[in-house]
Motif scaffolding. Structure first.
Motif, PDB file in Angstrom:
ATOM      1  N   MET A   1      36.860  21.081 -52.169  1.00 33.78           N
ATOM      2  CA  MET A   1      37.666  19.579 -51.737  1.00 33.78           C
ATOM      3  C   MET A   1      35.811  19.284 -52.183  1.00 33.78           C
ATOM      4  O   MET A   1      35.082  20.023 -51.845  1.00 33.78           O
ATOM      5  N   THR A   2      35.907  17.506 -52.127  1.00 27.63           N
ATOM      6  CA  THR A   2      34.650  17.137 -52.895  1.00 27.63           C
ATOM      7  C   THR A   2      34.711  16.016 -51.123  1.00 27.63           C
ATOM      8  O   THR A   2      35.707  15.945 -51.341  1.00 27.63           O
ATOM      9  N   THR A   3      32.699  16.576 -50.953  1.00 29.69           N
ATOM     10  CA  THR A   3      32.581  15.620 -50.246  1.00 29.69           C
ATOM     11  C   THR A   3      31.862  14.045 -50.430  1.00 29.69           C
ATOM     12  O   THR A   3      30.733  14.662 -51.675  1.00 29.69           O
ATOM     13  N   LEU A   4      31.985  13.506 -50.748  1.00 29.39           N
ATOM     14  CA  LEU A   4      31.097  12.287 -51.011  1.00 29.39           C
ATOM     15  C   LEU A   4      30.035  11.847 -49.660  1.00 29.39           C
ATOM     16  O   LEU A   4      29.970  11.754 -48.967  1.00 29.39           O
ATOM     17  N   ASP A   5      28.295  12.282 -50.694  1.00 30.79           N
ATOM     18  CA  ASP A   5      27.626  12.089 -50.747  1.00 30.79           C
ATOM     19  C   ASP A   5      26.746  10.758 -50.683  1.00 30.79           C
ATOM     20  O   ASP A   5      26.253  10.284 -52.271  1.00 30.79           O
ATOM     21  N   ILE A   6      26.440  10.105 -50.174  1.00 34.40           N
ATOM     22  CA  ILE A   6      25.675   8.787 -50.267  1.00 34.40           C
ATOM     23  C   ILE A   6      23.962   8.859 -49.999  1.00 34.40           C
ATOM     24  O   ILE A   6      23.218   9.234 -49.117  1.00 34.40           O
ATOM     25  N   ASP A   7      23.619   8.161 -51.096  1.00 31.60           N
ATOM     26  CA  ASP A   7      21.685   8.383 -50.728  1.00 31.60           C
ATOM     27  C   ASP A   7      21.358   6.891 -50.371  1.00 31.60           C
ATOM     28  O   ASP A   7      22.399   6.576 -51.154  1.00 31.60           O
ATOM     29  N   GLU A   8      20.988   7.453 -49.539  1.00 33.15           N
ATOM     30  CA  GLU A   8      19.886   5.897 -48.826  1.00 33.15           C
ATOM     31  C   GLU A   8      19.381   4.944 -49.909  1.00 33.15           C
ATOM     32  O   GLU A   8      20.157   4.083 -49.778  1.00 33.15           O
ATOM     33  N   LYS A   9      19.315   5.531 -51.193  1.00 36.26           N
ATOM     34  CA  LYS A   9      18.478   3.941 -51.891  1.00 36.26           C
ATOM     35  C   LYS A   9      19.597   3.635 -52.076  1.00 36.26           C
ATOM     36  O   LYS A   9      19.867   2.777 -53.019  1.00 36.26           O
ATOM     37  N   GLN A  10      21.264   4.148 -52.760  1.00 37.82           N
ATOM     38  CA  GLN A  10      22.327   4.075 -52.813  1.00 37.82           C
ATOM     39  C   GLN A  10      23.185   2.511 -52.183  1.00 37.82           C
ATOM     40  O   GLN A  10      23.860   1.820 -52.639  1.00 37.82           O
TER      41      GLN A  10
ATOM     42  N   ILE B   1      26.997  -6.004 -41.255  1.00 36.19           N
ATOM     43  CA  ILE B   1      27.903  -5.024 -41.748  1.00 36.19           C
ATOM     44  C   ILE B   1      27.306  -4.474 -43.057  1.00 36.19           C
ATOM     45  O   ILE B   1      26.468  -4.932 -43.310  1.00 36.19           O
ATOM     46  N   SER B   2      27.966  -3.193 -42.470  1.00 33.01           N
ATOM     47  CA  SER B   2      26.890  -2.238 -43.254  1.00 33.01           C
ATOM     48  C   SER B   2      27.255  -2.034 -44.647  1.00 33.01           C
ATOM     49  O   SER B   2      28.612  -1.563 -44.678  1.00 33.01           O
ATOM     50  N   ALA B   3      26.551  -1.717 -45.752  1.00 28.42           N
ATOM     51  CA  ALA B   3      26.892  -1.839 -47.122  1.00 28.42           C
ATOM     52  C   ALA B   3      28.314   0.231 -47.144  1.00 28.42           C
ATOM     53  O   ALA B   3      29.188  -0.622 -47.867  1.00 28.42           O
ATOM     54  N   LYS B   4      27.274   1.027 -45.776  1.00 26.56           N
ATOM     55  CA  LYS B   4      28.376   2.044 -46.347  1.00 26.56           C
ATOM     56  C   LYS B   4      30.010   1.876 -45.816  1.00 26.56           C
ATOM     57  O   LYS B   4      30.813   2.409 -46.081  1.00 26.56           O
ATOM     58  N   ALA B   5      30.438   0.265 -44.500  1.00 27.47           N
ATOM     59  CA  ALA B   5      31.690   0.297 -44.256  1.00 27.47           C
ATOM     60  C   ALA B   5      32.424  -0.091 -45.450  1.00 27.47           C
ATOM     61  O   ALA B   5      33.430  -0.331 -45.640  1.00 27.47           O
ATOM     62  N   LEU B   6      31.191  -1.042 -46.323  1.00 29.66           N
ATOM     63  CA  LEU B   6      32.998  -1.841 -46.810  1.00 29.66           C
ATOM     64  C   LEU B   6      32.878  -0.209 -47.665  1.00 29.66           C
ATOM     65  O   LEU B   6      33.765  -0.536 -48.932  1.00 29.66           O
ATOM     66  N   ILE B   7      31.947   0.027 -48.398  1.00 30.72           N
ATOM     67  CA  ILE B   7      31.413   1.404 -49.285  1.00 30.72           C
ATOM     68  C   ILE B   7      33.028   2.081 -48.773  1.00 30.72           C
ATOM     69  O   ILE B   7      33.441   2.706 -50.051  1.00 30.72           O
ATOM     70  N   ILE B   8      33.340   2.357 -47.782  1.00 31.97           N
ATOM     71  CA  ILE B   8      34.149   3.064 -47.379  1.00 31.97           C
ATOM     72  C   ILE B   8      35.937   2.788 -47.074  1.00 31.97           C
ATOM     73  O   ILE B   8      36.359   3.425 -46.432  1.00 31.97           O
ATOM     74  N   GLY B   9      34.950   1.448 -46.695  1.00 32.54           N
ATOM     75  CA  GLY B   9      36.471   0.467 -46.833  1.00 32.54           C
ATOM     76  C   GLY B   9      36.795   0.557 -44.997  1.00 32.54           C
ATOM     77  O   GLY B   9      37.843   0.553 -44.628  1.00 32.54           O
TER      78      GLY B   9
END
Length: 94
Positions: free
Chosen positions: A1-10, A72-80
């Motif tokens: 299983m792959t886990t999405l790892d988001i770099d804060e710079k992204q 609204i955080s960018a992370k919330a938009l990314i994960i839907g």
């Protein structure tokens, strides 16, 4: 299983556009993240002027509309992640 790892710079937001149907975060790295506006009921119900009155929050990874108490955080938009209580327009019309 792959886990999405988001770099804060992204997660750095450069600009925001809110239309009658969508919210778009333009990211510092050139990406666009788009979601249906109905996901965020307070923003959906806001006037066009209130929708334009946003600011990027201090860490650069979220946007706030202080007047309508919406953040609204960018992370919330990314994960839907729709806001609690959000209902699709067809369902809300019933």
């Amino acid at each position: 299983m792959t886990t999405l790892d988001i770099d804060e710079k992204q997660l750095q937001v450069a600009d925001v556009d809110v239309t009658e149907a969508t919210i778009v975060f333009r990211m510092a790295d050139g990406r666009r993240i788009e979601a249906p506006l109905w996901w965020y009921p307070r923003l959906h119900a806001a006037t066009p002027e209130q929708r334009r009155n946003w600011q990027i929050l201090p860490f650069g990874d979220a946007v706030g509309w202080e007047e309508i108490d919406e953040y609204i955080s960018a992370k919330a938009l990314i994960i839907g992640g729709a806001a609690p209580g959000a209902r699709p327009p067809a369902e809300a019309a019933e």
